[in-house]
Motif scaffolding. Structure first.
Motif, PDB file in Angstrom:
ATOM      1  N   VAL A 234      -4.806  -5.953  -2.790  1.00 12.25           N
ATOM      2  CA  VAL A 234      -3.738  -5.313  -1.916  1.00 12.25           C
ATOM      3  C   VAL A 234      -3.734  -5.203  -0.300  1.00 12.25           C
ATOM      4  O   VAL A 234      -4.958  -4.791  -0.350  1.00 12.25           O
ATOM      5  N   ASP A 235      -2.986  -5.592   0.441  1.00 10.82           N
ATOM      6  CA  ASP A 235      -3.238  -5.132   2.005  1.00 10.82           C
ATOM      7  C   ASP A 235      -3.117  -3.967   1.891  1.00 10.82           C
ATOM      8  O   ASP A 235      -1.721  -3.881   1.942  1.00 10.82           O
ATOM      9  N   LEU A 236      -3.896  -3.193   2.374  1.00  8.68           N
ATOM     10  CA  LEU A 236      -3.654  -1.817   2.893  1.00  8.68           C
ATOM     11  C   LEU A 236      -2.243  -1.921   4.063  1.00  8.68           C
ATOM     12  O   LEU A 236      -1.718  -0.109   4.170  1.00  8.68           O
ATOM     13  N   ASN A 237      -2.205  -2.983   4.373  1.00  9.15           N
ATOM     14  CA  ASN A 237      -1.454  -2.788   5.453  1.00  9.15           C
ATOM     15  C   ASN A 237       0.166  -2.455   5.831  1.00  9.15           C
ATOM     16  O   ASN A 237       1.003  -2.176   6.417  1.00  9.15           O
ATOM     17  N   THR A 238       0.964  -2.285   4.829  1.00 11.30           N
ATOM     18  CA  THR A 238       2.142  -2.437   3.947  1.00 11.30           C
ATOM     19  C   THR A 238       2.204  -1.021   3.978  1.00 11.30           C
ATOM     20  O   THR A 238       3.661  -1.026   4.717  1.00 11.30           O
ATOM     21  N   LEU A 239       1.493  -0.087   3.896  1.00 14.51           N
ATOM     22  CA  LEU A 239       1.716   1.154   4.624  1.00 14.51           C
ATOM     23  C   LEU A 239       2.854   1.464   5.570  1.00 14.51           C
ATOM     24  O   LEU A 239       3.435   2.481   6.376  1.00 14.51           O
ATOM     25  N   SER A 240       1.882   0.702   6.342  1.00 10.55           N
ATOM     26  CA  SER A 240       2.450   0.895   8.207  1.00 10.55           C
ATOM     27  C   SER A 240       3.319  -0.564   8.187  1.00 10.55           C
ATOM     28  O   SER A 240       3.931  -0.163   9.389  1.00 10.55           O
ATOM     29  N   ASP A 241       3.779  -1.100   7.604  1.00 13.90           N
ATOM     30  CA  ASP A 241       5.317  -2.288   7.820  1.00 13.90           C
ATOM     31  C   ASP A 241       5.929  -1.848   8.040  1.00 13.90           C
ATOM     32  O   ASP A 241       6.733  -0.822   7.242  1.00 13.90           O
ATOM     33  N   PRO A 242       6.982  -2.016   9.354  1.00 13.94           N
ATOM     34  CA  PRO A 242       7.900  -1.677   9.528  1.00 13.94           C
ATOM     35  C   PRO A 242       9.183  -1.916   8.434  1.00 13.94           C
ATOM     36  O   PRO A 242      10.581  -1.618   9.205  1.00 13.94           O
ATOM     37  N   GLN A 243       9.174  -2.916   7.961  1.00 14.26           N
ATOM     38  CA  GLN A 243       9.958  -3.752   7.075  1.00 14.26           C
ATOM     39  C   GLN A 243      10.164  -2.365   5.421  1.00 14.26           C
ATOM     40  O   GLN A 243      11.339  -2.578   5.017  1.00 14.26           O
ATOM     41  N   THR A 244       8.976  -1.578   5.379  1.00 14.00           N
ATOM     42  CA  THR A 244       9.519  -0.899   4.447  1.00 14.00           C
ATOM     43  C   THR A 244       9.054   0.656   4.869  1.00 14.00           C
ATOM     44  O   THR A 244       8.022   1.219   5.084  1.00 14.00           O
ATOM     45  N   PHE A 361      11.415   8.346   0.565  1.00 13.10           N
ATOM     46  CA  PHE A 361      10.673   8.261   1.399  1.00 13.10           C
ATOM     47  C   PHE A 361       8.900   7.710   1.271  1.00 13.10           C
ATOM     48  O   PHE A 361       8.440   8.325   1.369  1.00 13.10           O
ATOM     49  N   LEU A 362       9.337   7.276  -0.079  1.00  8.18           N
ATOM     50  CA  LEU A 362       7.994   6.352  -0.787  1.00  8.18           C
ATOM     51  C   LEU A 362       7.480   5.045  -1.284  1.00  8.18           C
ATOM     52  O   LEU A 362       7.968   4.520  -1.295  1.00  8.18           O
ATOM     53  N   ALA A 363       8.808   4.519  -0.337  1.00  7.45           N
ATOM     54  CA  ALA A 363       9.400   2.746  -0.589  1.00  7.45           C
ATOM     55  C   ALA A 363       8.101   2.180   0.262  1.00  7.45           C
ATOM     56  O   ALA A 363       7.511   0.880  -0.543  1.00  7.45           O
ATOM     57  N   PRO A 364       6.920   2.527   0.965  1.00  6.01           N
ATOM     58  CA  PRO A 364       5.558   1.865   1.190  1.00  6.01           C
ATOM     59  C   PRO A 364       4.543   1.529  -0.129  1.00  6.01           C
ATOM     60  O   PRO A 364       4.670   0.755  -0.255  1.00  6.01           O
ATOM     61  N   VAL A 365       4.739   2.899  -0.401  1.00  4.82           N
ATOM     62  CA  VAL A 365       4.288   3.085  -1.464  1.00  4.82           C
ATOM     63  C   VAL A 365       4.560   2.091  -2.693  1.00  4.82           C
ATOM     64  O   VAL A 365       3.832   1.266  -3.757  1.00  4.82           O
ATOM     65  N   ALA A 366       6.031   1.866  -3.101  1.00  2.00           N
ATOM     66  CA  ALA A 366       6.035   0.884  -3.798  1.00  2.00           C
ATOM     67  C   ALA A 366       6.136   0.189  -3.025  1.00  2.00           C
ATOM     68  O   ALA A 366       5.775  -1.256  -4.527  1.00  2.00           O
TER      69      ALA A 366
END
Length: 466
Positions: A234-244, A361-366
């Motif tokens: 899993v890539d932690l960069n997902t947490l800062s992805d503007p798409q989520t 408000f938790l979309a990046p975590v999901a």
């Protein structure tokens, strides 16, 4: 608050109700990741993962709160398992045909089925249809959907792979007959990281369930995600992805994305029937079962009235969910977890609904959760739905054969509608023969005859290939 929700009258307190609502949320929060993954078929359908996430959280939040405020019922609603898998499978299976079944058409079918539900509920035909279908077929439908969901999870995780060793070349995206010596289903490679994660997820969820941990599925998914992080999958960069984004972007909601031109598509008729038929039994069982556990059915007359009102909210939720951009929104059997914790009133539902709205408000975590983790959850949900098999009398062939055909045809033809159709036709024919020749008599509601005829005509005129 005590007066509005009648807490003392129902023998409960604000604290108990809030804790029950949190328990229900923890038990069903997995839908926030499983539903977007399923409806986008892990990237194969262009509905947009974040768009479906928003629709899932909004539908669950809004209509669960409505159930609590207007009906004072401790039941939560969210996009249902099984029908979301059917939604995705219909779109994928028709993607290469001359007249593909698009996701917009799928939402249109769900919306229309919701309108049908509202009509059936107001006219009380819904209750009559429930009386028409034998209990054995109702339980078989639940079991069949459970196996259907399990196969989806096995495929998505890589634990099950599909392959055909045929003597002739087979064109891509076509259906073909399989000979007896040809192998179709294989186990995936255990060296594959996705397969490894799915097995870890199954073990984690299984262990938590054995220990009777509330929210076992959710915690199992989160635990598997942690393992995926340690494995570097899993890539932690997902947490800062503007798409989520962390702040909800409601402009991305697929609001009212209907395809009314596609309503003449033959496949949409079958989809509407399936959405309506499956939801019919699923909701009834969940509402009545939960009401009974909560003590609401102690007064049968009042209990039936409240269940009837709850059915109306459920029907509105189907149309509302489709408008927001998700598959059928329905009463969740996981509501029983909150009831077991003491939830007795609508305050339980309001608490659960509020949690779903906060989850926006938790979309990046999901989005961080890997597909293998949610695939494991699908398999476990199949286990839970399989429990209904014990309610079927397999010693009675008039009951056993239609039930088995219902159960087997769903996963093995990869179509929920096929299972329901075969079950109804086989029951009508076998029960009729038994009534004419045998000693034991079986009830065949007149609506069963109507359904059987319609099903036969459907296969004659619309076909069945694929």
């Amino acid at each position: 608050m005590d007066r509005f929700f009648k807490l003392k009258q129902n023998g409960t307190t604000v604290r108990t109700e809030i804790m029950a609502g949190l328990t229900t949320f923890m038990a069903m929060a997995y839908i926030l990741t499983v539903n977007p993954n399923t409806l986008t078929a892990f990237g194969q359908i262009d509905m947009g993962w974040y768009s479906v996430f928003l629709a899932t959280a909004l539908a669950a939040g809004i209509f669960t709160i409505a159930m609590g405020l207007f009906i004072n019922f401790p039941v939560a609603l969210a996009p249902g398992m099984g029908l979301n898998a059917y939604f995705a499978s219909v779109i994928l299976s028709s993607s290469t045909t001359d007249h593909p079944f698009t996701w917009e058409m799928g939402l249109t079918a769900v919306f229309i089925s919701g309108l049908i539900f509202i009509l059936l509920t107001i006219t009380r035909v819904r209750q009559m249809l429930l009386d028409a279908i034998p209990d054995s077929l109702k339980h078989a439908i639940t079991v069949g959907i459970g196996l259907f969901i399990a196969i989806l999870g096995l495929k998505n995780s890589g634990l099950m792979t599909i392959g055909v060793e045929a003597g002739n070349d087979i064109a891509a995206h076509t259906f073909t007959d399989v000979l007896s010596f040809e192998t179709v289903i294989h186990m995936g490679s255990l060296t594959n990281s996705d397969v490894q994660l799915a097995i870890i997820g199954l073990l984690l969820i299984g262990i938590l369930m054995v220990l009777n941990v509330r929210g076992a599925i959710l915690f199992g998914i989160l635990g598997t995600t942690v393992v995926a992080l340690l494995m570097g999958v899993v890539d932690l960069n997902t947490l800062s992805d503007p798409q989520t984004p962390w702040i909800p972007d409601f402009t991305q909601v697929n609001f009212m994305k209907f395809d009314w031109d596609g309503i003449l598509h033959t496949g949409i008729v079958s989809a509407i029937v399936t959405f309506t038929f499956v939801e019919l039994f699923d909701t009834f069982g969940t509402l009545v079962g939960t009401a009974t556990r909560a003590g609401i059915m102690k007064d049968p007359v009042e209990g039936k009235k409240r269940v009837g009102k709850a059915m109306f909210v459920d029907a509105v939720a189907v149309t509302g969910g489709a408008m927001l951009g998700t598959s059928t929104t329905t009463a969740f059997v996981e509501s029983a977890a909150g009831v077991a914790e003491g939830g007795r009133t609508g305050l339980t539902a309001v608490t659960t609904g509020a949690c779903f709205l906060l989850a926006l408000f938790l979309a990046p975590v999901a989005a961080l959760i890997p597909g293998s983790a949610t695939a494991a959850a699908l398999i476990i949900v199949g286990v839970l739905m399989m429990q209904s098999v014990r309610e079927i009398d397999f010693q009675d062939m008039v009951v056993a054969i239609p039930a088995f055909m219902t159960i087997a045809m769903m996963p093995f033809t990869y179509n929920i509608a096929n299972g329901i159709s075969f079950g109804i036709v086989f029951y009508v024919v076998l029960a009729f023969v038994a009534n004419v020749i045998g000693k034991k008599k079986y009830d065949i509601h007149w609506l069963m005859w109507v359904l059987a005829v319609l099903i036969i005509l459907r296969y004659i005129f619309l076909g069945s290939a694929g």
